[in-house]
Design a protein around this motif. Structure first.
Motif: not given
Length: 177
Positions: A88-95, A97-99, A104-107
């Motif tokens: 999931q960390k990798r997923d959030m980095r893709i969606i 990228p600058f958070c 990213a979880l909050v957004k």
């Protein structure tokens, strides 16, 4: 890490190894989820909004990581749970990228995978313990019949001999109830 199919059995999508550890199953989940990362990055490339990409994540990738989680969640060692969280960390980095991961979880309005698995386990245990018609209800330990007014009154009186059995779905959650 390759999946050892010789020393494991697959039952309804759940990989059970001979030593009853969850590493084989988690490795399989991670490999399957990583295959869908490409689709996630392809959606992000043409400029699709983050809300739609998060929706793809919630419908196509996250269910893979949550499938059969009541069976393995309470018995997962921390390092294995962290390996699963890295997906999931990798997923959030893709969606996003600058958070950072937490931003990213909050957004996205999502929670950590471990928290989500715990919610699902708690929900299932509540259903099992409240519904006598549930197939798993008969597996619950005996109810606590203590009549004393104690600070921490448990509903169930589980009996276990090994830590592995203590960390199984029914026993572990009956200790919390």
């Amino acid at each position: 890490m390759p999946i050892d199919l010789v020393n494991s059995a697959k039952i309804l999508g759940l990989n059970i190894s001979n030593d009853l550890k969850w590493n084989c199953h988690i490795d399989f989940i991670i490999q399957k989820a990583k295959k869908r990362l490409y689709g996630l990055s392809q959606l992000k490339r043409p400029g699709l909004g983050s809300r739609e990409v998060v929706q793809f994540l919630c419908t196509c990738i996250r269910p893979i990581t949550e499938y059969t989680c009541p069976a393995f969640h309470d018995g997962l060692p921390v390092y294995v749970s962290n390996e699963l969280e890295c997906v999931q960390k990798r997923d959030m980095r893709i969606i996003f990228p600058f958070c950072s991961y937490n931003e990213a979880l909050v957004k996205s309005g999502l929670t950590k995978l471990s928290d989500r698995r715990q919610e699902l386990v708690d929900k299932l245990f509540k259903e099992v313990s409240q519904n006598e018609q549930n197939k798993l209800h008969e597996l619950l330990p005996a109810r606590n019949t203590c009549t004393l007014n104690l600070r921490n009154m448990r509903k169930f009186k589980p009996d276990f001999k090994t830590n592995r059995f203590r960390n199984s779905f029914i026993t572990f959650n009956s200790l919390k109830a």
